[in-house]
Scaffold this motif. Structure first.
Motif, PDB file in Angstrom:
ATOM      1  N   GLY A  23       0.818  -1.199   0.000  1.00  0.00           N
ATOM      2  CA  GLY A  23       0.000   0.000   0.000  1.00  0.00           C
ATOM      3  C   GLY A  23       0.852   1.249   0.000  1.00  0.00           C
ATOM      4  O   GLY A  23       2.082   1.191  -0.060  1.00  0.00           O
ATOM      5  N   GLY A  24       0.204   2.403   0.086  1.00  0.00           N
ATOM      6  CA  GLY A  24       0.909   3.680   0.093  1.00  0.00           C
ATOM      7  C   GLY A  24       1.873   3.814   1.252  1.00  0.00           C
ATOM      8  O   GLY A  24       2.859   4.536   1.177  1.00  0.00           O
ATOM      9  N   SER A  25       1.618   3.088   2.341  1.00  0.00           N
ATOM     10  CA  SER A  25       2.510   3.154   3.495  1.00  0.00           C
ATOM     11  C   SER A  25       3.698   2.217   3.349  1.00  0.00           C
ATOM     12  O   SER A  25       4.558   2.172   4.214  1.00  0.00           O
ATOM     13  CB  SER A  25       1.724   2.809   4.764  1.00  0.00           C
ATOM     14  N   ALA A  53      -8.168 -15.421   9.136  1.00  0.00           N
ATOM     15  CA  ALA A  53      -8.736 -14.115   9.445  1.00  0.00           C
ATOM     16  C   ALA A  53      -8.301 -13.045   8.452  1.00  0.00           C
ATOM     17  O   ALA A  53      -7.112 -12.896   8.186  1.00  0.00           O
ATOM     18  CB  ALA A  53      -8.345 -13.692  10.848  1.00  0.00           C
ATOM     19  N   PRO A  54      -9.267 -12.290   7.908  1.00  0.00           N
ATOM     20  CA  PRO A  54      -8.914 -11.078   7.176  1.00  0.00           C
ATOM     21  C   PRO A  54      -8.582  -9.996   8.210  1.00  0.00           C
ATOM     22  O   PRO A  54      -8.814 -10.202   9.403  1.00  0.00           O
ATOM     23  CB  PRO A  54     -10.192 -10.750   6.401  1.00  0.00           C
ATOM     24  N   PRO A  55      -8.034  -8.870   7.806  1.00  0.00           N
ATOM     25  CA  PRO A  55      -7.742  -7.812   8.786  1.00  0.00           C
ATOM     26  C   PRO A  55      -8.992  -7.382   9.536  1.00  0.00           C
ATOM     27  O   PRO A  55     -10.090  -7.406   8.993  1.00  0.00           O
ATOM     28  CB  PRO A  55      -7.209  -6.672   7.925  1.00  0.00           C
ATOM     29  N   ALA A 103     -11.823  -1.390   2.250  1.00  0.00           N
ATOM     30  CA  ALA A 103     -12.516  -0.722   1.151  1.00  0.00           C
ATOM     31  C   ALA A 103     -12.017  -1.322  -0.159  1.00  0.00           C
ATOM     32  O   ALA A 103     -11.153  -2.198  -0.160  1.00  0.00           O
ATOM     33  CB  ALA A 103     -12.258   0.785   1.195  1.00  0.00           C
ATOM     34  N   ILE A 104     -12.555  -0.822  -1.258  1.00  0.00           N
ATOM     35  CA  ILE A 104     -12.176  -1.323  -2.575  1.00  0.00           C
ATOM     36  C   ILE A 104     -12.071  -0.124  -3.515  1.00  0.00           C
ATOM     37  O   ILE A 104     -12.834   0.834  -3.389  1.00  0.00           O
ATOM     38  CB  ILE A 104     -13.209  -2.372  -3.058  1.00  0.00           C
ATOM     39  N   TYR A 105     -11.089  -0.156  -4.404  1.00  0.00           N
ATOM     40  CA  TYR A 105     -10.944   0.915  -5.388  1.00  0.00           C
ATOM     41  C   TYR A 105     -10.498   0.324  -6.713  1.00  0.00           C
ATOM     42  O   TYR A 105      -9.968  -0.787  -6.758  1.00  0.00           O
ATOM     43  CB  TYR A 105      -9.951   1.993  -4.920  1.00  0.00           C
ATOM     44  N   TYR A 106     -10.704   1.093  -7.783  1.00  0.00           N
ATOM     45  CA  TYR A 106     -10.264   0.672  -9.104  1.00  0.00           C
ATOM     46  C   TYR A 106      -8.886   1.265  -9.351  1.00  0.00           C
ATOM     47  O   TYR A 106      -8.696   2.479  -9.277  1.00  0.00           O
ATOM     48  CB  TYR A 106     -11.248   1.115 -10.182  1.00  0.00           C
ATOM     49  N   ASN A 107      -7.917   0.428  -9.646  1.00  0.00           N
ATOM     50  CA  ASN A 107      -6.532   0.836  -9.860  1.00  0.00           C
ATOM     51  C   ASN A 107      -6.301   1.042 -11.351  1.00  0.00           C
ATOM     52  O   ASN A 107      -6.061   0.096 -12.081  1.00  0.00           O
ATOM     53  CB  ASN A 107      -5.596  -0.238  -9.298  1.00  0.00           C
ATOM     54  N   SER A 108      -6.387   2.290 -11.821  1.00  0.00           N
ATOM     55  CA  SER A 108      -6.272   2.556 -13.250  1.00  0.00           C
ATOM     56  C   SER A 108      -4.829   2.565 -13.742  1.00  0.00           C
ATOM     57  O   SER A 108      -4.577   2.414 -14.932  1.00  0.00           O
ATOM     58  CB  SER A 108      -6.956   3.875 -13.600  1.00  0.00           C
ATOM     59  N   ALA A 109      -3.865   2.752 -12.836  1.00  0.00           N
ATOM     60  CA  ALA A 109      -2.453   2.721 -13.220  1.00  0.00           C
ATOM     61  C   ALA A 109      -1.691   1.916 -12.178  1.00  0.00           C
ATOM     62  O   ALA A 109      -1.991   1.988 -10.986  1.00  0.00           O
ATOM     63  CB  ALA A 109      -1.902   4.138 -13.309  1.00  0.00           C
ATOM     64  N   ALA A 110      -0.716   1.154 -12.610  1.00  0.00           N
ATOM     65  CA  ALA A 110       0.059   0.319 -11.681  1.00  0.00           C
ATOM     66  C   ALA A 110       0.681   1.195 -10.592  1.00  0.00           C
ATOM     67  O   ALA A 110       1.300   2.209 -10.887  1.00  0.00           O
ATOM     68  CB  ALA A 110       1.131  -0.460 -12.432  1.00  0.00           C
ATOM     69  N   ASP A 111       0.469   0.826  -9.335  1.00  0.00           N
ATOM     70  CA  ASP A 111       1.096   1.529  -8.221  1.00  0.00           C
ATOM     71  C   ASP A 111       1.283   0.552  -7.072  1.00  0.00           C
ATOM     72  O   ASP A 111       0.493  -0.354  -6.873  1.00  0.00           O
ATOM     73  CB  ASP A 111       0.274   2.736  -7.777  1.00  0.00           C
ATOM     74  N   TYR A 134      -8.324  -3.070   0.071  1.00  0.00           N
ATOM     75  CA  TYR A 134      -7.253  -2.539   0.905  1.00  0.00           C
ATOM     76  C   TYR A 134      -7.752  -2.150   2.292  1.00  0.00           C
ATOM     77  O   TYR A 134      -8.935  -1.917   2.514  1.00  0.00           O
ATOM     78  CB  TYR A 134      -6.569  -1.352   0.220  1.00  0.00           C
ATOM     79  N   ASP A 135      -6.832  -2.068   3.192  1.00  0.00           N
ATOM     80  CA  ASP A 135      -7.048  -1.644   4.576  1.00  0.00           C
ATOM     81  C   ASP A 135      -6.994  -0.122   4.587  1.00  0.00           C
ATOM     82  O   ASP A 135      -6.014   0.468   4.142  1.00  0.00           O
ATOM     83  CB  ASP A 135      -5.922  -2.260   5.423  1.00  0.00           C
ATOM     84  N   VAL A 136      -8.042   0.547   5.083  1.00  0.00           N
ATOM     85  CA  VAL A 136      -8.127   2.009   4.978  1.00  0.00           C
ATOM     86  C   VAL A 136      -7.463   2.753   6.136  1.00  0.00           C
ATOM     87  O   VAL A 136      -7.426   3.973   6.130  1.00  0.00           O
ATOM     88  CB  VAL A 136      -9.596   2.476   4.845  1.00  0.00           C
ATOM     89  N   THR A 137      -6.918   2.053   7.113  1.00  0.00           N
ATOM     90  CA  THR A 137      -6.296   2.739   8.246  1.00  0.00           C
ATOM     91  C   THR A 137      -4.936   3.321   7.852  1.00  0.00           C
ATOM     92  O   THR A 137      -4.348   2.940   6.846  1.00  0.00           O
ATOM     93  CB  THR A 137      -6.116   1.782   9.440  1.00  0.00           C
ATOM     94  N   THR A 138      -4.423   4.256   8.667  1.00  0.00           N
ATOM     95  CA  THR A 138      -3.123   4.868   8.361  1.00  0.00           C
ATOM     96  C   THR A 138      -1.968   3.899   8.572  1.00  0.00           C
ATOM     97  O   THR A 138      -0.897   4.085   8.019  1.00  0.00           O
ATOM     98  CB  THR A 138      -2.897   6.125   9.218  1.00  0.00           C
ATOM     99  N   THR A 139      -2.171   2.875   9.363  1.00  0.00           N
ATOM    100  CA  THR A 139      -1.154   1.822   9.543  1.00  0.00           C
ATOM    101  C   THR A 139      -1.799   0.485   9.196  1.00  0.00           C
ATOM    102  O   THR A 139      -2.193  -0.281  10.078  1.00  0.00           O
ATOM    103  CB  THR A 139      -0.610   1.800  10.981  1.00  0.00           C
ATOM    104  N   PRO A 140      -1.934   0.182   7.892  1.00  0.00           N
ATOM    105  CA  PRO A 140      -2.634  -1.033   7.485  1.00  0.00           C
ATOM    106  C   PRO A 140      -1.874  -2.294   7.888  1.00  0.00           C
ATOM    107  O   PRO A 140      -0.661  -2.294   8.034  1.00  0.00           O
ATOM    108  CB  PRO A 140      -2.704  -0.911   5.969  1.00  0.00           C
TER     109      PRO A 140
END
Length: 193
Positions: free
Chosen positions: A107-109, A145-147, A152-160, A171-177
């Protein structure tokens, strides 16, 4: 039509089961097998399926259309699709399973395996899909167990973050997933607008 006591009153409509009724049009030859939709075509393009449901005196309970171009189903036994299963690619209802060697990404973190990309031919490349996703713990004695954090769910239009482009990502929406456990499952159901 199929079944009994049904009425496919709209132009290009179909009614099946027991006492499924599609509203008729108001033209002279449209018949009187159901309520009128107050227009010339009735509830055109509508499909209605009605289960076997009787009232207390043993009479069939009607199930009526409410507009044109509907797909209306009343089924007390529930709905099911063939091909449903873990990582199915043939059904709009399936179970997505996390595989940390194949479908997870950071994820972003930067937390490894904190996101998982869904791979389904009808969802890939389709950002307009409407998706319902719920965690699936599985059997209480042996489930994975899932987290426990909000997801949440999002559409990933570009690889990241190593997530494949043009895929839906859970993905896990918390600041520390948290990292997703290998084998964790998510129930997925979708419709395409």
């Amino acid at each position: 039509m199929g079944g009994r006591l049904n009425c496919a009153g709209g132009d290009h409509s179909w009614a099946g089961g027991l006492y499924a009724r599609i509203r008729v049009g108001n033209e002279f030859d449209d018949g009187i097998c159901g309520f009128s939709s107050s227009d010339s075509n009735g509830d055109e393009g509508t499909f209605v399926w009605s289960d076997y449901r009787l009232d207390g005196s043993g009479l069939a309970i009607p199930f009526d259309s409410t507009g044109p171009n509907q797909f209306a189903i009343r089924a007390a036994g529930g709905l099911r699709w063939g091909g449903t299963g873990v990582n199915s690619t043939t059904s709009p209802a399936f179970t997505h399973q996390v595989d940390t060697s194949a479908n997870t990404c950071a994820g972003g973190s930067g937390i490894a395996n904190s996101r998982t990309a869904i791979n389904h031919p009808l969802l890939n490349g389709n950002p307009n899909a409407v998706i319902v996703m719920t965690p699936n713990y599985g059997p209480s004695a042996s489930g994975i167990a899932p987290p426990r954090n909000p997801l949440a769910i999002y559409y990933n239009s570009a690889a990241d973050g190593n997530c494949a482009a043009n895929r839906w990502v859970i993905y896990d929406v918390t600041t520390t997933p948290a990292s997703l456990n290998n084998g964790a499952k998510f129930n997925i159901w979708f419709v395409l607008p």
